[in-house]
Design a protein around this motif. Structure first.
Motif, PDB file in Angstrom:
ATOM      1  N   PHE A   1      81.102  85.130  49.324  1.00 52.96           N
ATOM      2  CA  PHE A   1      79.793  85.238  49.804  1.00 52.96           C
ATOM      3  C   PHE A   1      79.581  85.810  51.233  1.00 52.96           C
ATOM      4  CE2 PHE A   1      77.713  83.679  45.528  1.00 52.96           C
ATOM      5  CZ  PHE A   1      78.240  84.597  45.112  1.00 52.96           C
ATOM      6  N   LYS A   2      80.206  84.758  51.921  1.00 61.09           N
ATOM      7  CA  LYS A   2      80.068  85.093  53.566  1.00 61.09           C
ATOM      8  C   LYS A   2      80.728  86.321  53.874  1.00 61.09           C
ATOM      9  CE  LYS A   2      79.359  80.017  54.306  1.00 61.09           C
ATOM     10  NZ  LYS A   2      79.785  78.983  55.112  1.00 61.09           N
ATOM     11  N   SER A   3      81.940  86.542  53.502  1.00 59.10           N
ATOM     12  CA  SER A   3      82.562  87.624  53.868  1.00 59.10           C
ATOM     13  C   SER A   3      81.791  88.983  53.272  1.00 59.10           C
ATOM     14  CB  SER A   3      84.035  87.600  53.170  1.00 59.10           C
ATOM     15  OG  SER A   3      84.681  86.622  53.784  1.00 59.10           O
ATOM     16  N   PHE A   4      81.210  88.925  52.105  1.00 67.10           N
ATOM     17  CA  PHE A   4      80.296  89.788  51.480  1.00 67.10           C
ATOM     18  C   PHE A   4      79.408  90.337  52.390  1.00 67.10           C
ATOM     19  CE2 PHE A   4      76.920  91.250  48.832  1.00 67.10           C
ATOM     20  CZ  PHE A   4      77.401  92.395  48.191  1.00 67.10           C
ATOM     21  N   LEU A   5      78.525  89.422  52.739  1.00 67.67           N
ATOM     22  CA  LEU A   5      77.443  89.561  53.637  1.00 67.67           C
ATOM     23  C   LEU A   5      77.470  90.231  54.922  1.00 67.67           C
ATOM     24  CD1 LEU A   5      75.303  86.364  52.667  1.00 67.67           C
ATOM     25  CD2 LEU A   5      75.170  88.876  51.897  1.00 67.67           C
ATOM     26  N   ALA A   6      78.884  90.000  55.350  1.00 66.63           N
ATOM     27  CA  ALA A   6      79.531  90.463  56.881  1.00 66.63           C
ATOM     28  C   ALA A   6      79.763  91.860  56.657  1.00 66.63           C
ATOM     29  CB  ALA A   6      80.659  89.731  57.272  1.00 66.63           C
ATOM     30  N   ASP A   7      79.787  92.608  55.595  1.00 70.53           N
ATOM     31  CA  ASP A   7      79.994  93.882  55.359  1.00 70.53           C
ATOM     32  C   ASP A   7      78.681  94.792  55.426  1.00 70.53           C
ATOM     33  OD1 ASP A   7      81.024  96.380  54.763  1.00 70.53           O
ATOM     34  OD2 ASP A   7      81.790  96.027  52.615  1.00 70.53           O
ATOM     35  N   ASP A   8      78.782  95.705  56.437  1.00 73.52           N
ATOM     36  CA  ASP A   8      77.519  96.583  56.445  1.00 73.52           C
ATOM     37  C   ASP A   8      77.204  97.508  55.172  1.00 73.52           C
ATOM     38  OD1 ASP A   8      77.039  95.197  58.786  1.00 73.52           O
ATOM     39  OD2 ASP A   8      78.097  96.908  59.900  1.00 73.52           O
ATOM     40  N   ASP A   9      78.403  97.877  54.475  1.00 71.83           N
ATOM     41  CA  ASP A   9      78.081  98.911  53.439  1.00 71.83           C
ATOM     42  C   ASP A   9      78.216  98.125  52.305  1.00 71.83           C
ATOM     43  OD1 ASP A   9      78.366 101.192  52.052  1.00 71.83           O
ATOM     44  OD2 ASP A   9      80.306 101.591  52.223  1.00 71.83           O
ATOM     45  N   ILE A  10      77.066  97.490  51.827  1.00 78.53           N
ATOM     46  CA  ILE A  10      76.858  96.816  50.616  1.00 78.53           C
ATOM     47  C   ILE A  10      75.330  97.118  49.977  1.00 78.53           C
ATOM     48  CG2 ILE A  10      78.199  94.847  51.138  1.00 78.53           C
ATOM     49  CD1 ILE A  10      75.564  93.304  52.077  1.00 78.53           C
ATOM     50  N   ASP A  11      75.576  97.033  48.604  1.00 75.25           N
ATOM     51  CA  ASP A  11      74.035  97.164  47.965  1.00 75.25           C
ATOM     52  C   ASP A  11      72.959  96.299  48.429  1.00 75.25           C
ATOM     53  OD1 ASP A  11      72.700  98.490  45.393  1.00 75.25           O
ATOM     54  OD2 ASP A  11      72.506  96.497  45.117  1.00 75.25           O
ATOM     55  N   SER A  12      72.174  96.802  48.969  1.00 72.72           N
ATOM     56  CA  SER A  12      70.956  95.888  49.114  1.00 72.72           C
ATOM     57  C   SER A  12      70.461  94.978  48.068  1.00 72.72           C
ATOM     58  CB  SER A  12      69.709  96.886  49.923  1.00 72.72           C
ATOM     59  OG  SER A  12      69.203  97.805  48.692  1.00 72.72           O
ATOM     60  N   ASN A  13      70.469  95.390  46.854  1.00 75.60           N
ATOM     61  CA  ASN A  13      69.867  94.609  45.747  1.00 75.60           C
ATOM     62  C   ASN A  13      70.670  93.468  45.849  1.00 75.60           C
ATOM     63  OD1 ASN A  13      67.324  94.239  44.166  1.00 75.60           O
ATOM     64  ND2 ASN A  13      68.710  94.898  42.498  1.00 75.60           N
ATOM     65  N   LEU A  14      72.102  93.658  45.545  1.00 81.48           N
ATOM     66  CA  LEU A  14      72.923  92.690  45.421  1.00 81.48           C
ATOM     67  C   LEU A  14      73.019  91.695  46.856  1.00 81.48           C
ATOM     68  CD1 LEU A  14      76.295  94.084  43.818  1.00 81.48           C
ATOM     69  CD2 LEU A  14      74.905  92.352  43.093  1.00 81.48           C
TER      70      LEU A  14
ATOM     71  N   TYR B   1      64.351  92.398  39.340  1.00 80.21           N
ATOM     72  CA  TYR B   1      64.752  93.164  37.685  1.00 80.21           C
ATOM     73  C   TYR B   1      64.296  94.499  37.869  1.00 80.21           C
ATOM     74  CZ  TYR B   1      65.404  93.373  32.798  1.00 80.21           C
ATOM     75  OH  TYR B   1      65.628  93.885  31.646  1.00 80.21           O
ATOM     76  N   GLU B   2      63.091  94.769  38.510  1.00 80.62           N
ATOM     77  CA  GLU B   2      62.302  96.114  38.398  1.00 80.62           C
ATOM     78  C   GLU B   2      63.240  97.141  38.981  1.00 80.62           C
ATOM     79  OE1 GLU B   2      57.428  95.955  38.391  1.00 80.62           O
ATOM     80  OE2 GLU B   2      58.763  95.630  40.349  1.00 80.62           O
ATOM     81  N   ARG B   3      64.176  96.608  40.041  1.00 76.68           N
ATOM     82  CA  ARG B   3      65.120  97.653  40.760  1.00 76.68           C
ATOM     83  C   ARG B   3      66.441  97.578  40.060  1.00 76.68           C
ATOM     84  NH1 ARG B   3      62.143  95.313  45.133  1.00 76.68           N
ATOM     85  NH2 ARG B   3      64.014  93.832  45.352  1.00 76.68           N
ATOM     86  N   SER B   4      66.759  96.754  39.002  1.00 79.04           N
ATOM     87  CA  SER B   4      67.792  96.763  38.452  1.00 79.04           C
ATOM     88  C   SER B   4      68.060  98.029  37.597  1.00 79.04           C
ATOM     89  CB  SER B   4      68.155  95.557  37.452  1.00 79.04           C
ATOM     90  OG  SER B   4      69.301  95.618  36.854  1.00 79.04           O
ATOM     91  N   LYS B   5      69.693  98.277  37.455  1.00 81.22           N
ATOM     92  CA  LYS B   5      69.859  99.481  36.879  1.00 81.22           C
ATOM     93  C   LYS B   5      69.756  99.622  35.214  1.00 81.22           C
ATOM     94  CE  LYS B   5      73.067 101.181  40.456  1.00 81.22           C
ATOM     95  NZ  LYS B   5      74.438 101.388  40.817  1.00 81.22           N
ATOM     96  N   ASP B   6      69.857  98.356  34.796  1.00 74.17           N
ATOM     97  CA  ASP B   6      69.863  98.249  33.441  1.00 74.17           C
ATOM     98  C   ASP B   6      68.680  97.372  33.027  1.00 74.17           C
ATOM     99  OD1 ASP B   6      70.413  95.719  34.736  1.00 74.17           O
ATOM    100  OD2 ASP B   6      71.986  95.026  33.406  1.00 74.17           O
TER     101      ASP B   6
END
Length: 275
Positions: free
Chosen positions: A225-238, A266-271
């Protein structure tokens, strides 16, 4: 009204009244470190007072001068909501029946059933459908010996583990064995799917004391998760969900507060399901 509080180094049997004290830094050297620090009423301190063992701290209780609250009974009674009355009561009842029908007609796929239950719980409306949910979970638990799909879908396994344990079912941690390598670590290839990582992370908080696999699951997901959050190109909702999970996992949240937060997510979720 003035209040006095004293700190003295005497045996713990002399403890009378606990109170939080603010002790000046310069005076700390006067307290004997080999004896416990105690808080006593003035009468007891005066009986045991010694210059080399006692520190007296006098404090005055300040008046807050608070203004009277506007939330009296008349004000509370004056509050109203537009979502009251017979029209909205009928609408709410109608929506409940639609969701109840949705639960009864959900596909036989275990993942679909568990995802629907999890969504209802996180939205804070599952208490309307306790009987229907219990029937589904009982069926899922009875059929849990069917391991054919567990070897491939970590997201579904984690979701099943969490929801069943949340409802008191005894699910063994060994359901995750197929996702662990020869060294006892979770396979690195699993970290590519953030939704899967979130599901495993939340499941890890339902581990019991001594369950090594669940401890490893927590360490594995937290690290990635820490590596994921360090990436700038990530889905904002995730990214928002990951930050929220790291701050406060589902198992530790107050259900009502968590539901209010999840409604916006949940309102912004695709499903998202409108019903």
């Amino acid at each position: 009204m003035a209040a006095s509080c004293f700190i003295t180094a005497i045996p713990s049997s002399g403890f009378q009244h606990p109170r939080l004290l603010v002790v000046p830094q310069r005076a700390s050297s006067r307290i004997r470190v080999h004896k416990p620090v105690q808080c006593l009423p003035i009468s007891k301190v005066l009986e045991n007072e010694r210059d080399d063992q006692t520190l007296v701290v006098k404090q005055s209780r300040r008046s807050g001068n608070y203004t009277p609250s506007i939330w009296d009974d008349d004000y509370l009674q004056s509050l109203n909501s537009v979502y009251t009355g017979e029209i909205y009561t009928r609408q709410a009842k109608c929506m409940k029946e639609k969701v109840r029908a949705m639960i009864e007609n959900v596909s036989d796929r275990t993942m679909d059933q568990l995802e629907l239950i999890d969504t209802l719980q996180r939205l804070g409306v599952s208490y309307h459908f306790v009987t229907e949910i219990e029937k589904i979970l009982e069926k899922v638990y009875i059929n849990s010996n069917d391991v054919t799909w567990r070897k491939e879908n970590l997201y579904a396994v984690s979701l099943e583990f969490r929801v069943l344990r949340q409802h008191g079912y005894n699910v063994p941690q060994e359901v995750f064995n197929s996702f662990i390598d020869e060294k006892g670590n979770f396979k690195v290839c699993l970290c590519d799917d953030i939704n899967t990582m979130l599901s495993l992370y939340e499941a890890s908080y339902y581990g019991l004391e001594g369950e090594i696999i669940m401890e490893e699951a927590w360490q594995f997901t937290t690290k990635h998760f820490k590596s994921f959050l360090a990436d700038d190109d990530i889905d904002s909702n995730l990214a928002m969900q990951v930050r929220r999970a790291l701050e406060l996992p589902l198992h530790w949240r107050t259900s009502r507060v968590g539901a209010r937060w999840f409604i916006d997510i949940y309102e912004r979720s695709k499903d998202m399901n409108n019903i």
